[in-house]
Scaffold this motif. Sequence first.
Motif, PDB file in Angstrom:
ATOM      1  N   UNK A  17       0.798  -1.221   0.000  1.00 50.45           N
ATOM      2  CA  UNK A  17       0.000   0.000   0.000  1.00 50.45           C
ATOM      3  C   UNK A  17       0.841   1.286   0.000  1.00 50.45           C
ATOM      4  N   UNK A  18       1.859   1.407   0.877  1.00 54.15           N
ATOM      5  CA  UNK A  18       2.640   2.657   0.845  1.00 54.15           C
ATOM      6  C   UNK A  18       3.335   2.881  -0.496  1.00 54.15           C
ATOM      7  N   UNK A  19       3.680   1.790  -1.183  1.00 50.48           N
ATOM      8  CA  UNK A  19       4.335   1.933  -2.481  1.00 50.48           C
ATOM      9  C   UNK A  19       3.347   2.512  -3.488  1.00 50.48           C
ATOM     10  N   UNK A  20       2.105   1.992  -3.442  1.00 48.89           N
ATOM     11  CA  UNK A  20       1.075   2.490  -4.349  1.00 48.89           C
ATOM     12  C   UNK A  20       0.788   3.961  -4.064  1.00 48.89           C
ATOM     13  N   UNK A  21       0.699   4.286  -2.794  1.00 47.81           N
ATOM     14  CA  UNK A  21       0.390   5.675  -2.443  1.00 47.81           C
ATOM     15  C   UNK A  21       1.509   6.619  -2.881  1.00 47.81           C
ATOM     16  N   UNK A  22       2.736   6.147  -2.791  1.00 50.32           N
ATOM     17  CA  UNK A  22       3.860   6.956  -3.231  1.00 50.32           C
ATOM     18  C   UNK A  22       3.800   7.193  -4.741  1.00 50.32           C
ATOM     19  N   UNK A  23       3.469   6.141  -5.482  1.00 54.63           N
ATOM     20  CA  UNK A  23       3.356   6.278  -6.936  1.00 54.63           C
ATOM     21  C   UNK A  23       2.202   7.215  -7.288  1.00 54.63           C
TER      22      UNK A  23
END
Lengths: 338, 619, 114
Positions: free
Chosen positions: B566-572
């Motif tokens: 999830x944090x990776x998606x939010x960063x993208x």
Amino acid sequence: MKEIVVIIGGGIAGLEAASKLLDLGYSPIIVEKSGRLGGHVARWNRLFPDMTPAADIVSELTERTKGANIFLNTEISFINRLRDSYNIKLSNGISINTSYILFTTGFSLFEAEKKEEYGYGVYDQVITNGDLEQWFNTGEDHRISGKEIGHIGFVHCVGSRDEKARNSQCSKVCCITAIKQAIELKEKFPDAEIWCFYMDLRLFGKKFEDFYTKAQRDYGIHFIRGRVSEVSENIEGKVIVKAEDTLAGKPIKITLDLLVLMSGMVCSQDSTKTAGMLSLPVDSDGFLKSSDNVMHITSSPKNGIFYAGACTGPKTVPETLAEARSAVLEIHSHISRK
Amino acid sequence: MREIYLSGYNNFVLPFVIGMLFCLTWCIIGAARIILQLPGKDRKRFFLSLVNPKTMSKNIRDWFCDCLFHVKLWKRNKLLGYMHSSIAFGWFMLIVIGHIEVFLYTPERVHQIWYPIFFRYFVAVTDTTMKGSFFFFLMDFFLLIVLSGIVLAIIKRAHSRLFGMRRTTQPSLPDLIGLYSLWSIFPLRLLAEGFTADISGGSFLTKSLNMVLHSFLSDYMNMLPTWWAYSIALGIFMCVLPFSRYMHIPAEILLIPLRNAGISISSARRGMASIQVYSCPSCGVCIDACPMGAVKANTKDSTVYLNRQLKRNNKARIDEISEKCLLCGKCTAVCPVGVEGDKIRIAQRAAKKYNLTPDYSNIGTDAVNFQYNKKVIQKNNNVSSSDNKKVLYFAGCMTALTPVIMKSMVSLLEKAGAEYDVMDRDGGICCGRPMMMAGRIGPARQMIEKNTRIIKESGAGILLLSCPICYRIFKENYKLEGIEILHHTQYIERMINEGRLDIDRSDSRLVYHDPCELGRGCGVYQSPRNVVSRAGVLVEASKNGKESICCGGSIGSISLGFDKRRPLTENALASLTADSPDIIVTACPLCRSTFSRYADRPVNDIAEIVDKATSADKR
Amino acid sequence: MMENIFGFSISPSSAINMDKVDRALFEELCRVEPDAVRCMACGSCSATCPAAAFSGMSIRKVLLCLQRGKEKEAFRMMSNCMLCGKCTMVCPRGINTRRLVLSISRIYGKEDTK
């Protein structure tokens, strides 16, 4: 002076609470963001297990709350906490000073288009439980009307018990709602074959099991234990549903004219937004957190703030009404102790 | 010119000589080992490439551009580029000019390897002639260049943010020793030459320093200790070089011709993989690039740390790092020396032992009878096209779970009047790329064979794909002679260009997300942008194209769990929404469903956008 | 099937005898894959699996077989797994099924199932 209680949300919980507060001689104020009262129940057609018309319940409750102050199309702009009371500013400019706030903000139906694989909003044959009730009420829906409907499917647990949909709890009422709606559809389309795809049938309430038996025996509704994982469309414009019949241990495929998705209950965004103004905690399931889930389900951790209904988790109509009354009693004993 | 010492030798050269010999022997043995480790076919190819003038000239160009001038680093970050090229090129020039001087003045000393390095100590040249002063000037000039680089390096160590790097590598102990000895080599050289300049001659730097030093330290006895110190610094540097990141200096010299010979990684720890690992300069560019870096705990899973663990042979960490990676390929794309982080990881995965190997021999490939549908459409005569080719649409596994893409594509095919059929309407065999990414090459090959047979018998002229994961393996590993392989972004672009789709441009702002496998994987950047800008206003993400951030949903990662993504998606998403677009557009079913889970605005596939913007009956 | 001298055959009991099931390997699996016990048997994975049509692959059934001591059956199903990741995509519990398959392939089948 009569004690003022601000009720946020004009659904059945809010209405029932207001009527009981009126009975006890208080002065309830209902703040409702939409233009009408009754919440989700007002959009429903009939209620399980006795097929009570939802409109009757809403009109009875509305009748009983005539003495209350009701603001429709009104939202909470902000809430200030004073020393032992709250100052609430409404979007219509009115500001209220009160020591008691009752949250009856309810739930939202899960947005079925988020489960992309089910094709809601993509295929014309896929509707939700909400759409179906709407059709029962109005008879208007191009996805149902004027079509030959021979095969119907129900998908349970759409956006419930689903970590991918960010909603891991059981929505509790969808199983029985699916059975109710399946029976109603069978009544409208007596020749149709109806399949319910469920993960577990969670039928806990009074007469629910009877309802299930009736659906199997009297209406010939088929139950398949398996979650639907793919929906595609064939050239004739029907939808093909793929699931596993987990009891047979074999993948199963079926062509349908209509697929009803049982959207689950999620905490409404407005509910968490308003709770955020008072920094009220949110539980791990996304709903508002009671100060205790056994003894004090209607109390928040903050003084003077109470909960009733589905803002703390999925509930049936009778449970919601009972909770509204219990919250009122809780408020009443607080006021009496002063 | 006169030689000051007839022997041409002093004990202080020993540290340097020992270090140099050790380092040279190490590198020669290492290079020989790596060449021997290459599969026979590759080795032959490598030797042939060395006699091929075309590849050889490319090698020479790359040696200069990459090893000395650090052109790739310049393009990315000017300050870092200057820092590295000033040290590398400056040092190189010092060595070259040192040798030229030896050749010119004392040709009989050429075989004494220390002579060019300590030339000033042994030989005095008059700096008043044109020739003399020219060389003195050059030497001082390049020493100054190197020193400026060293100053930058010291500043960078303390404040890496000034160089635009959010995070930098934590050096290991040999790295630190190498670093400090490298930093001290050039100031010590300046000092040593400074002390000697009044005897040996010098130019603006050394001569002036000499005068300053003599004003308070006029003893010639100071000369020898500084030469010793200079030699010791060199010796230490040469001795730790094989065990530190500075190994990249010699390793890259071998990596460049191997790469230009077209050799790819075929073994986890040997040959090409090994030379790439040793070529890693630990610069840390991959740390900031890695999409997993959105979570600080993942910092040590970037390629630079994988390379370090590979050198240390730390099996547990190698496994962990290589299984976690999303294989988005960004570290490979940004690496200044061309270390292929994704391929090294796949090679590690391939080296794992399993007790079960899938076998698909029971799966039949016949009985597929495609019936190419074609909507009869009144054609404009001016429509020239490739529409006589039958289109076989392979939607792919992931597209089956985002039916909206398939529906839009089918609708577009019909609007364009294409003769098409869907290969996997009822499910099909996976393309093999996910298996390949898991490092299981054998089973992947079996799937490739099965699908190849089906496609070849289908009579299709175009194989159309919606999933970039499929597209990449079809492009890279399938041999489908005579069948054009297109991703739907390319096919839609063609249909628009051929006038087969009438598209209405809207005012909505559309940001295009480059899926890893389509962009970095296959180099398709422009077609989707052309299409998107026909449908609306194209806006760019803060990181786009080659720098695009993986959505976090990649099946490249084996071990990264759902909740960890999830944090990776939010960063993208933060990068995509930087220019406040109305809709996020992508061209990958996996990106679409990953983004729409957390996005605050609609996420659409390019096919949906185009389908909505085209009318059916315009033609 | 065992054939006796009269030509009749008697099948061995198909019932699962949990007393005879060795759970050691499954416990080892759970140590690397704690998610192995989180399956709620909804069947999403089996329904979407492209290998299901060929070898009856279903990661749900594989997990069940492993817990009931039927490793051979589990391996037979898994032999057609394409590791495509559809099951990971649809799993409502977010179980990393791809890694689960790889871990099972590594932990089980050391001796006999090969």
